[in-house]
Design an enzyme around this catalytic site. Structure first.
Site, PDB file in Angstrom:
ATOM      1  N   LYS A 125       0.873  -1.014   0.361  1.00 30.68           N
ATOM      2  CA  LYS A 125      -0.048   0.149  -0.286  1.00 30.68           C
ATOM      3  C   LYS A 125       0.912   1.451   0.071  1.00 30.68           C
ATOM      4  CE  LYS A 125      -4.223  -1.978   1.206  1.00 30.68           C
ATOM      5  NZ  LYS A 125      -3.904  -3.344   1.576  1.00 30.68           N
ATOM      6  N   LYS A 160      -8.273   1.791   4.766  1.00 28.20           N
ATOM      7  CA  LYS A 160      -8.394   0.609   4.607  1.00 28.20           C
ATOM      8  C   LYS A 160      -7.388   0.203   5.591  1.00 28.20           C
ATOM      9  CE  LYS A 160      -5.703   1.090  -0.263  1.00 28.20           C
ATOM     10  NZ  LYS A 160      -5.849   1.150  -1.383  1.00 28.20           N
ATOM     11  N   ARG A 210      -5.240  -4.968 -12.655  1.00 29.83           N
ATOM     12  CA  ARG A 210      -4.332  -5.640 -12.294  1.00 29.83           C
ATOM     13  C   ARG A 210      -3.723  -5.308 -13.530  1.00 29.83           C
ATOM     14  NH1 ARG A 210      -2.465  -8.883  -8.649  1.00 29.83           N
ATOM     15  NH2 ARG A 210      -2.897  -7.007  -7.246  1.00 29.83           N
ATOM     16  N   ARG A 225     -10.929  -5.982 -12.650  1.00 34.43           N
ATOM     17  CA  ARG A 225     -11.858  -6.878 -11.422  1.00 34.43           C
ATOM     18  C   ARG A 225     -13.159  -5.768 -11.105  1.00 34.43           C
ATOM     19  NH1 ARG A 225      -6.495  -7.635  -8.060  1.00 34.43           N
ATOM     20  NH2 ARG A 225      -6.866  -5.254  -8.419  1.00 34.43           N
ATOM     21  N   ARG A 233     -15.802  -2.614  -3.767  1.00 36.58           N
ATOM     22  CA  ARG A 233     -14.177  -3.806  -3.822  1.00 36.58           C
ATOM     23  C   ARG A 233     -14.526  -4.545  -5.005  1.00 36.58           C
ATOM     24  NH1 ARG A 233     -14.458  -7.215   1.108  1.00 36.58           N
ATOM     25  NH2 ARG A 233     -16.011  -7.307   1.350  1.00 36.58           N
ATOM     26  N   ASP A 273      -1.697  -2.054  -9.057  1.00 43.14           N
ATOM     27  CA  ASP A 273      -3.019  -1.883  -9.103  1.00 43.14           C
ATOM     28  C   ASP A 273      -4.047  -0.521  -9.434  1.00 43.14           C
ATOM     29  OD1 ASP A 273      -4.164  -4.542  -8.375  1.00 43.14           O
ATOM     30  OD2 ASP A 273      -4.289  -3.836  -6.619  1.00 43.14           O
ATOM     31  N   GLU A 281      -2.248   0.345  -5.836  1.00 43.04           N
ATOM     32  CA  GLU A 281      -0.867  -0.611  -4.980  1.00 43.04           C
ATOM     33  C   GLU A 281       0.053  -0.795  -6.176  1.00 43.04           C
ATOM     34  OE1 GLU A 281      -3.022  -2.797  -3.083  1.00 43.04           O
ATOM     35  OE2 GLU A 281      -4.786  -2.134  -2.453  1.00 43.04           O
ATOM     36  N   ASN A 283       1.988  -4.345  -5.703  1.00 40.63           N
ATOM     37  CA  ASN A 283       1.862  -5.875  -5.455  1.00 40.63           C
ATOM     38  C   ASN A 283       3.128  -6.055  -5.725  1.00 40.63           C
ATOM     39  OD1 ASN A 283      -1.026  -5.881  -4.124  1.00 40.63           O
ATOM     40  ND2 ASN A 283      -1.072  -4.997  -5.915  1.00 40.63           N
TER      41      ASN A 283
END
Length: 319
Positions: A125, A160, A210, A225, A233, A273, A281, A283
């Site tokens: 994050k 979050k 993603r 997504r 979400r 993301d 984000e 990842n």
């Protein structure tokens, strides 16, 4: 090559969508030898090397009983051609300790992907803070008053935890501020734990994309997504629908800027993301979506990854 996967328990893998399994399957198809262990099985003792109580496995082709164990052995990580750190978050103290053991293994000659120092320095994050021009208005704090002030400015926000995955613990608070205090108190544990707060991005309705970057080069398709059933979400674990699509112009721009920077730090595989044109984000622990992208587009992500892994190992062996 001999490959050691440091991962979650093999029996928890959902092979129809697991990206680590996709890596294993591609590697096995090329004749590479597969080993697996869990982080708690990695040990070090004075006078010895970093070792793991690991299992050598072969793949069966069965969707359920998907592997056969050939042997168990205590192996030195430096005896492997590559060690792949694929443990899912949370990025907690135990994960951090595992990266320290992997760094020691590197000192002993092990080749670890992603590089453990880079894993430590890129919490998923918080890593976006280095690239402020690409992110939404963002606040990192443990102050409930700071959260209230941020909401007063932006009116529609997302809160979050910093160590979650799969959409766990994510809340939206709209203009009415309903339950803002309770949510902020819960997530911060009454001001004891730092959280992230961001302005809500309406483009989430089109998906939380993603974007995979392998050895600095973007995969040309993202997995969007898309939230379902009134859910905010988009995470697949939270019921989001995964739709593969070509990268947008802004996706390409972000990935091409960040990709070489992150690859130079030892991050062979990264999952960016992106919502709309905003990075949310970075990842690095166990980026996923290999199989969804491949199944929907025919672009073989695992093949590209193992190509990059073989090249990276070869480069390090020559050094």
């Amino acid at each position: 090559m001999k490959l050691l996967f440091v991962a979650d328990p093999l029996d928890t893998f959902k092979t129809y969508k697991d990206s680590t399994f996709a890596m294993m399957r591609e590697a096995a198809s090329r004749g590479h030898e597969l080993w697996a262990c869990e982080p708690q099985q990695v040990v070090w003792q004075r006078g010895s090397l970093v070792q793991a109580q690991a299992r050598r496995i072969t793949l069966t082709g069965d969707a359920h009983d998907w592997y056969d164990e050939q042997e168990q052995a205590l192996i030195a990580l430096s005896s492997m051609d590559a060690v792949l750190m694929r443990k899912d978050p949370p990025f907690d103290a135990e994960y951090l300790y595992a990266t320290h053991l992997l760094t020691q293994a590197e000192r002993e000659g092990a080749r670890v992907f992603n590089k453990p120092q880079a894993l430590r320095e890129h919490p998923e994050k918080l890593a976006i803070l280095e690239f402020p021009l690409h992110i939404a208005p963002t606040l990192v704090t443990r102050s409930i008053e700071a959260v209230r002030a941020f909401h007063a400015e932006h009116r529609d926000i997302i809160l979050k935890p910093l160590d979650g995955m799969g959409g766990a613990g994510i809340f939206r608070v709209k203009d009415d501020g309903l339950n803002l205090g309770s949510i902020a108190e819960t997530l911060t544990r009454d001001g004891a734990q730092t959280i992230m707060v961001q302005a809500f991005l309406p483009a989430i309705s089109e998906g939380d994309k993603r974007v995979l970057v392998i050895d600095g080069e973007p995969v040309p398709y993202a997995l969007a997504r898309i939230p379902q059933g009134g859910e905010v979400r988009g995470n697949l674990a939270a019921g989001g629908k995964g739709v593969a699509q070509p990268l947008s112009e802004s996706d390409w721009a972000i990935a091409r800027e960040l990709g070489p920077i992150l690859a130079a730090r030892g991050l062979l595989l990264v999952g960016l993301d992106i919502i709309g044109n905003r990075l949310t984000e970075i990842n690095v622990t166990s980026p996923t979506c290999f199989q969804e992208i491949t199944d929907q587009t025919g672009w073989n992500v695992a093949q590209r990854f193992v190509d990059a892994l073989e090249s990276a190992v070869s480069r390090q062996q020559r050094q």
